[in-house]
Each structure stands twice: as structure tokens, then as C-alpha cells.
Motif scaffolding. Structure first.
Motif, short mmCIF file in Angstrom:
data_model
loop_
_atom_site.label_atom_id
_atom_site.label_comp_id
_atom_site.label_asym_id
_atom_site.label_seq_id
_atom_site.Cartn_x
_atom_site.Cartn_y
_atom_site.Cartn_z
N ASN A 1 -8.49 -9.41 0.11
CA ASN A 1 -7.17 -9.26 0.66
C ASN A 1 -6.95 -10.41 1.93
OD1 ASN A 1 -4.81 -8.41 2.02
ND2 ASN A 1 -5.43 -6.28 2.22
N ASP B 1 -15.19 -3.05 -3.29
CA ASP B 1 -13.92 -2.25 -2.73
C ASP B 1 -13.01 -2.77 -3.92
OD1 ASP B 1 -11.47 -2.11 -1.77
OD2 ASP B 1 -12.01 -3.00 0.23
N SER C 1 0.81 -1.31 0.21
CA SER C 1 0.04 -0.13 0.05
C SER C 1 0.84 1.30 -0.09
CB SER C 1 -0.85 0.06 1.02
OG SER C 1 -1.57 1.27 1.30
N SER D 1 -8.59 2.40 -3.02
CA SER D 1 -7.22 2.51 -2.40
C SER D 1 -6.34 2.99 -3.66
CB SER D 1 -6.99 1.52 -1.52
OG SER D 1 -5.63 2.33 -0.85
N PHE E 1 -12.54 -6.58 5.77
CA PHE E 1 -11.23 -5.92 5.71
C PHE E 1 -11.40 -4.88 6.82
CE2 PHE E 1 -8.10 -2.66 4.79
CZ PHE E 1 -7.21 -3.56 4.57
N GLU F 1 -13.93 4.95 2.23
CA GLU F 1 -15.04 4.06 3.08
C GLU F 1 -15.52 4.94 4.25
OE1 GLU F 1 -11.91 1.73 4.79
OE2 GLU F 1 -12.07 0.26 2.72
N GLN G 1 -7.15 8.68 0.61
CA GLN G 1 -6.78 7.09 0.41
C GLN G 1 -8.18 6.32 0.51
OE1 GLN G 1 -3.77 7.28 3.98
NE2 GLN G 1 -4.94 5.14 4.03
N GLY G 2 -8.07 5.17 0.60
CA GLY G 2 -9.27 4.29 0.46
C GLY G 2 -9.74 4.42 1.59
N ARG G 3 -9.65 4.51 2.77
CA ARG G 3 -10.35 4.47 3.99
C ARG G 3 -11.18 6.07 4.10
NH1 ARG G 3 -5.70 3.43 8.05
NH2 ARG G 3 -5.02 2.41 6.17
N LYS H 1 -3.31 3.58 -3.62
CA LYS H 1 -2.08 3.39 -3.10
C LYS H 1 -1.83 1.84 -3.61
CE LYS H 1 -0.96 4.74 0.96
NZ LYS H 1 -1.36 4.94 2.74
N LYS H 2 -2.89 1.11 -4.09
CA LYS H 2 -2.75 -0.26 -4.52
C LYS H 2 -2.81 -0.14 -6.03
CE LYS H 2 -3.69 -0.89 0.10
NZ LYS H 2 -4.88 -0.69 0.55
N THR I 1 -10.06 -1.88 7.96
CA THR I 1 -10.60 -0.47 7.84
C THR I 1 -12.34 -0.44 7.23
OG1 THR I 1 -9.75 0.28 5.57
CG2 THR I 1 -8.31 0.71 7.54
N THR I 2 -12.49 -1.30 6.39
CA THR I 2 -13.73 -1.17 5.78
C THR I 2 -14.75 -1.63 6.92
OG1 THR I 2 -12.70 -2.29 4.17
CG2 THR I 2 -15.26 -2.16 3.85
N THR J 1 -10.04 -1.97 -4.39
CA THR J 1 -8.67 -1.96 -4.36
C THR J 1 -7.63 -2.71 -5.35
OG1 THR J 1 -9.13 -1.20 -1.88
CG2 THR J 1 -6.89 -2.20 -2.50
N ARG J 2 -7.94 -3.85 -5.50
CA ARG J 2 -6.97 -4.64 -6.13
C ARG J 2 -7.74 -5.29 -7.44
NH1 ARG J 2 -5.50 -5.22 -1.08
NH2 ARG J 2 -3.44 -4.92 -0.73
C1 LIG Z 1 -5.84 -0.99 1.70
C2 LIG Z 1 -7.13 -1.44 1.61
C3 LIG Z 1 -8.49 -0.66 2.01
C4 LIG Z 1 -8.13 0.75 2.59
O1 LIG Z 1 -7.23 1.66 1.76
P1 LIG Z 1 -6.21 2.66 2.16
O2 LIG Z 1 -5.66 3.76 1.14
O3 LIG Z 1 -5.13 1.95 3.00
O4 LIG Z 1 -6.97 3.73 3.42
C5 LIG Z 1 -9.37 -1.27 1.89
N1 LIG Z 1 -9.71 -2.40 1.31
C6 LIG Z 1 -8.60 -3.05 0.90
C7 LIG Z 1 -8.85 -4.48 0.67
C8 LIG Z 1 -7.59 -2.84 1.11
O5 LIG Z 1 -6.34 -3.67 0.83
#
Ligand SMILES: *Cc1c(COP(=O)(O)O)cnc(C)c1O
Length: 459
Positions: free
Chosen positions: A187, A216, A53, A256, A125, A105, A100-102, A258-259, A127-128, A218-219
Motif C-alpha cells: 500500500n 498481509d 477501504s 481486510s 503499514f 492483525e 476487519q483487517g486490524r 474491506k478491500k 495498523t500492522t 489485503t490487496r
Molecule cells: C486496510 C489495510 C489494513 C487494515 O485493515 P482494516 O480492515 O482497515 O482494519 C492492513 N493492511 C493493509 C495493507 C491495508 O491496506
């Protein structure tokens, strides 16, 4: 034997020296960090696999874009570029940038969850779920059972079990379900993908009951890669086309950046619904900033827009997944227990089997992560009882079936030689696993405890 060895589809232009430490130094550093790898200093880590991340190496094209940041307070041209790019590759009508992702969220949970609501998802997950619970929601796990078994081989282990979702709808009523959250990939199950057929079926079922589906995302590029590789009918489709089809089965998503957007900071919230976008635009001002920057500098939005385009390049994602497989193959050759099949961003050590002489209350995954740092300066992450936290009603530990140590591979950062060194360290530990003692928790924060909890070795 190692099956695929895909050479890096990039060459190195800038290098960053990494720490080489002695075992004695690492003993000291680990003690200072309370045996929690989150509390180690980066400069004391030789190979940092804590997370993928925000640890991405950006391309020269992204860095060039950073110089084109339009840092106007409102209406930055980089926002327009990001908006166009997200519309093109993800297909949603609206995008709200967040830091960022959260951040996304937080907005989604506040806007869509009423106290007493249920939020079904394919495994939680951290933070989710925390945001869902903060807003009075209750997470319900609707992932297929195989996902909780580290040895079950299933090509789409992240799939939603439709019967579990139907049962929940029958039990509580569709109106008590805020939305269905589908993570692509999952994840905490080991980076496991969801099939296109499953996404389609979830959307169809939810559509019949008037329930929204939020991904979500993210990936999502890793998920698209697995669909191309494993699902009938997708072998000849581009990653970009697969991604677009996946997203067509959602009403919106949190991301996110960042991923899979290949940046060090950034995220966004997407939706098709105009009214929800209106409300999100109002709320984002409170938490992140104007809806045209959402906590990001213009240059960050530019880097994210360019990252989105690079992320759907087949050569990039093919190499990324191949790196995971290389590490997994090396570990398997040495008999080290890992989660199967291997996902797209990490290799997960099965700490329960690795340290089968430890009980879950001795924090096997936390222990293994600490030992791996001690052995070779490799930083990893616990994904077990510590990450799972406590039940907010009873105060008891959540007791996940899986006790995992995540070896997360940053994007475009390490070479196969680094991964070989990681495999050797894991193998050495595995050979003397019987000597390893567990930990006790001596400080426990209330929220997301895994980030800052402290431990001591058991006697
Ligand atoms: C990293 C992540 C998040 C949260 O994103 P951030 O950018 O770290 O706030 C949410 N869901 C999944 C699956 C993640 O891997």
C-alpha cells in the motif's frame, strides 16, 4: 496518450447523489476539520478518494446474499460458506473471521510476537506496525530500495530484498524473528506488487530457518493481476489460479475484506497450523466474538464469501486497474508528478516534488491533500510524515522518503468522468503550486496520529 479505456463491466442500478459545494463552503469545512481530510464530513465531499477501504459498491448478488443471513449466535451457515470459499480461493486450512483487517492483525500479533522480537516486512503499514509494536515487536523494513524512490520503474516494486532478510537473520537469529510479514500489494509504496518468484524465494529462505511467512493479503487480487500481466509464464493463467499459487507460499494471512473481498465491513485471519488455529479460536472470543462469526453478522459473512468469488473475475480487476491508469495518464499529460509505476488501487501524487518549496516539517502531503479538497471537493489522504508517526524510543518523527497524497479509487463506485474531474483539479493546483503555503500541527494524538491530528495554515 491514454492507453487503455476499459468500459465498466457493470451497469448502474441504484444511484447515490453527491455533494456539490462552493469554494467558500469548502474553506469553512476544511477549517472545521483542522485541515485533516480524515475529519471532513462525507456529505461535504464531492468525490471521495480517501480510501478504497469499505467503500466498495456491492453487487446485486451480494445484496441478495445479505437477505440470506443466518443470524444464529453459533454455527451460522454463512460461516460455513465463508470457510469453504476461503479454503477454495486462498487455500488455507483454517479461517477466523474478524470485524476487519486490524482485528486479524491484533490476533496474529498477540499470538506470535514476544517482547523483543523482530517482525520484518516489505514496508510498514500503519495498523500492522502499530499492533506489532503494541506487542513488543520491532518492525524491520526489508523491501527493495527501489520502493522508496517514487520515480524508480520496477515491475515488482513491492519485492522483498532477500539480502536484507538474510542480514537480519544473521544479526538477531531466526528465533528472535516472530514471522516475516509480506504485504501483497504494498500500500504505502504506491500499491506495488510482489512477484511470484520473490514470494517463492522468501518462503524458501524462511523455510530453511524455520521462520513462518504471514501475508498481509489485503490487496492480493490486485497483486495476482500484476503477476498475470508482468511475470513470465503467467499470462495464460486465471486470476484464481495465480492467487492460489501466491497463497501456497505463506503459512497464513491477515485479510481486510474491506478491500479485495468487495465488502463494506469484514476481515479474517488464516493459517495452516492447527495449534495456532486453536489459540486464535480462544483469543478471538475476547476481542471479536465466537470463532464462527468474529464480530460479523451472518449477512456480512455471506456478502464477503460472494465478494471473494467476484473479486477473481478478470473483467472486474482489469477494469479496476485500468481506472487507475486512466487517472495516472491524465495527470502525467499535465506534468503532475506521481509515483511510478501506477499500482492497483490508487494513484499517488508525489507531494515532495509537487510542493518542492516546502520542507518536510511543513507537511507537504498534508498540505496538498487539504488544497485538493479546497480546489474541487476531492478528498484524498496523506501518506507521508504524519502517517509515519514517531519513533517509539526517541520520540522523533519517522521521516519517510516519500511524501505522498493518495487518490484511492473505490471499487465499482466512480466513472471515468469523475476521474477526469479529479485530474483537472490536480492540474489546476499544479499550475499555481508556488502560491501554496504549508501547515503546522496544533494537535497530535499519541497513536495513529494521522486519523485525528489537527493543523493550521502557516502565516
Ligand atoms: C486496510 C489495510 C489494513 C487494515 O485493515 P482494516 O480492515 O482497515 O482494519 C492492513 N493492511 C493493509 C495493507 C491495508 O491496506
Amino acid at each position: 496518450m491514454t492507453q487503455s479505456y476499459v468500459a465498466e463491466p457493470y451497469k448502474i442500478k441504484v444511484v447515490e447523489p453527491i455533494a456539490v459545494t462552493t469554494r467558500q463552503q469548502r474553506e469553512q469545512y476544511l477549517k472545521e476539520a483542522g485541515y485533516n481530510t480524515f475529519l471532513l464530513r462525507s456529505e461535504h465531499c464531492t468525490i471521495d478518494l480517501l480510501t478504497d477501504s469499505g467503500t466498495t459498491a456491492m453487487s446485486d448478488n451480494q445484496w441478495a446474499g445479505m437477505m440470506l443471513g443466518d443470524e444464529a449466535y453459533a454455527g451460522s451457515r454463512n460461516f460455513t460458506h465463508l470457510q469453504q470459499t476461503v479454503r477454495q480461493y486462498y487455500g488455507f486450512r483454517h479461517v477466523v473471521p474478524t470485524h476487519q483487517g486490524r482485528g486479524a492483525e491484533n490476533l496474529l500479533s498477540q499470538l506470535c510476537i514476544e517482547p523483543g522480537d523482530f517482525v520484518p516486512g516489505n514496508m510498514y503499514f500503519t495498523t500492522t506496525r502499530a499492533h506489532q509494536e503494541l506487542n513488543g515487536g520491532t518492525f524491520v523494513d526489508i523491501i527493495i530500495d527501489e520502493a522508496h524512490d517514487s520515480q524508480a520503474e520496477h515491475p515488482f516494486k513491492g519485492n522483498v530484498e532477500l539480502a536484507k532478510l538474510e542480514r537480519l537473520i544473521a544479526e538477531v537469529g531466526a528465533e528472535r524473528i516472530a514471522y516475516v510479514c509480506v504485504a501483497v500489494t504494498v500500500n504505502l509504496a504506491g500499491g506495488q506488487p510482489v512477484s511470484m518468484a520473490n514470494l517463492r524465494a522468501v518462503k524458501e529462505l524462511c523455510g530453511r530457518h524455520g521462520i513462518a511467512v504471514m501475508f498481509d493479503a489485503t490487496r492480493c487480487v490486485e497483486n495476482a493481476y500484476f503477476i498475470k500481466e508482468r511475470e513470465v509464464g503467467f499470462a495464460d493463467k486465471s486470476i484464481a489460479d495465480i492467487l492460489r499459487e501466491m497463497m501456497s507460499y505463506a503459512d497464513g494471512c491477515t485479510m481486510s475484506g474491506k478491500k479485495d473481498c468487495l465488502v463494506n465491513i469484514g476481515g479474517f485471519l488464516c493459517m495452516n497450523d492447527d495449534e495456532l488455529y486453536q489459540r486464535a479460536s480462544e483469543l478471538v472470543v475476547l476481542y471479536e466474538g465466537m470463532p464462527s462469526y468474529g464480530g460479523l453478522a451472518g449477512r456480512d459473512m455471506e456478502a464477503m464469501a460472494r465478494g471473494i468469488v467476484e473479486s477473481v473475475d478478470y473483467n472486474y480487476i482489469h477494469h479496476r486497474v485500468s481506472q487507475c491508469r486512466f487517472l495516472a495518464d491524465r495527470l502525467t499529460e499535465a506534468g503532475v508528478p506521481i509515483v511510478k509505476p501506477v499500482g492497483g488501487h490508487a494513484v499517488f501524487l508525489d507531494a515532495r516534488t509537487f510542493l518542492e518549496h516546502l520542507s518536510q516539517d511543513e507537511y507537504p502531503a498534508q498540505t496538498l491533500a487539504a488544497q485538493l479538497y479546497l480546489e474541487a471537493g476531492v478528498r484524498s489522504m496523506e501518506r507521508g510524515i504524519v502517517s509515519a508517526g514517531r519513533n517509539k524510543e526517541t520520540g522523533d518523527h519517522h521521516r519517510p522518503k516519500l511524501e505522498l497524497v493518495r487518490l484511492t479509487i473505490p471499487r465499482r463506485v466512480y466513472t471515468y468522468a469523475h476521474l477526469e474531474a479529479v485530474a483537472q483539479a490536480c492540474s489546476a493546483l499544479y499550475r499555481r503550486r508556488q502560491e501554496i503555503r504549508g501547515l503546522k500541527m496544533v494537535y497530535e494524538p499519541k497513536l495513529l496520529r494521522f486519523f485525528t491530528a489537527r493543523f493550521e495554515p502557516l502565516g
